[in-house]
Every structure is written in structure tokens, then in C-alpha cells.
Motif scaffolding. Structure first.
Motif, PDB file in Angstrom:
ATOM      1  N   HIS A   1      -7.988  -0.610   1.159  1.00 49.67           N
ATOM      2  CA  HIS A   1      -7.333  -1.639   0.599  1.00 49.67           C
ATOM      3  C   HIS A   1      -6.566  -2.336   1.573  1.00 49.67           C
ATOM      4  O   HIS A   1      -6.034  -3.769   1.347  1.00 49.67           O
ATOM      5  CB  HIS A   1      -6.520  -1.173  -0.577  1.00 49.67           C
TER       6      HIS A   1
ATOM      7  N   ASN B   1       0.885  -1.375  -0.034  1.00 48.14           N
ATOM      8  CA  ASN B   1       0.183   0.019   0.001  1.00 48.14           C
ATOM      9  C   ASN B   1       1.189   1.242   0.111  1.00 48.14           C
ATOM     10  O   ASN B   1       0.730   2.318  -0.690  1.00 48.14           O
ATOM     11  CB  ASN B   1      -0.980  -0.070   0.969  1.00 48.14           C
TER      12      ASN B   1
ATOM     13  N   SER C   1      -6.216   3.148   4.010  1.00 49.43           N
ATOM     14  CA  SER C   1      -6.651   2.889   2.827  1.00 49.43           C
ATOM     15  C   SER C   1      -7.469   1.783   3.174  1.00 49.43           C
ATOM     16  O   SER C   1      -7.415   0.779   3.806  1.00 49.43           O
ATOM     17  CB  SER C   1      -5.810   2.487   1.962  1.00 49.43           C
TER      18      SER C   1
ATOM     19  N   GLY D   1      -0.782   4.539  -1.412  1.00 52.83           N
ATOM     20  CA  GLY D   1      -2.060   4.228  -0.896  1.00 52.83           C
ATOM     21  C   GLY D   1      -2.104   5.051   0.519  1.00 52.83           C
ATOM     22  O   GLY D   1      -1.193   5.428   1.105  1.00 52.83           O
TER      23      GLY D   1
END
Length: 91
Positions: free
Chosen positions: A42, A31, A40, A36
Motif C-alpha cells: 500500500h 499505513n 506494505s 499495515g
């Protein structure tokens, strides 16, 4: 929204709109390497980046995903992909 439901909706959208998943879960290291955010989506399973074969259908895809209760990042922000997550519905 359960993980199973989230993945089902993404799978359906990819089939209907001919899309590829380019990013999902990321490690903290990955990330950071892609720029990122520290928090995040994610970093968990509740996020996917999708790229449609036909970019002219972005609005239609956004409408479909939002109708399923998913958050779609503003298309101008993502630029070359669709970022989708379930930030509206954590159960």
C-alpha cells in the motif's frame, strides 16, 4: 505491469463484480495507523483493497484477478476484503 494496466484491470473487476475500492496508496503514517506492514504494498500504487457487494463471489473474483496476472492475498487472511497487488510483475 504498468500502473495504467493495473488500474484498468481493477476498474474492470469492480465493474464486472460490483466492488468498491476501500484502500489503495497509503502514506507511511496512515499505513502505521491501520496496522499495515512496514513494507506494505500500500505504500506504492501497486495495491488495492476491494469489497464486493456479493461476498459469495469471492472465489470467482479471485480467479479473474489471478488470470490477469495479479496476486490475490489468501481470502482467509484478508477476511472482509480482497487484497490485490502486482507483486508477480514489476516492470
Amino acid at each position: 505491469m504498468t500502473e495504467e494496466r493495473f488500474n484498468l484491470v481493477i476498474h474492470q473487476a469492480c465493474q464486472i463484480y460490483s466492488m468498491s475500492e476501500t484502500s489503495g496508496h497509503r502514506t507511511t503514517k496512515r499505513n502505521a495507523s491501520v496496522g499495515g506492514a512496514n513494507d506494505s504494498q500500500h505504500l506504492g500504487w501497486r495495491c488495492k483493497d476491494l469489497v464486493p457487494d456479493d461476498l459469495s463471489r469471492l472465489g470467482e473474483i479471485k480467479t479473474f484477478l489471478e488470470s490477469q496476472g495479479l496476486y490475490v492475498e489468501p481470502l482467509a487472511q484478508a477476511k472482509d476484503h480482497i487484497h490485490v497487488d502486482d507483486r508477480y510483475d514489476h516492470d
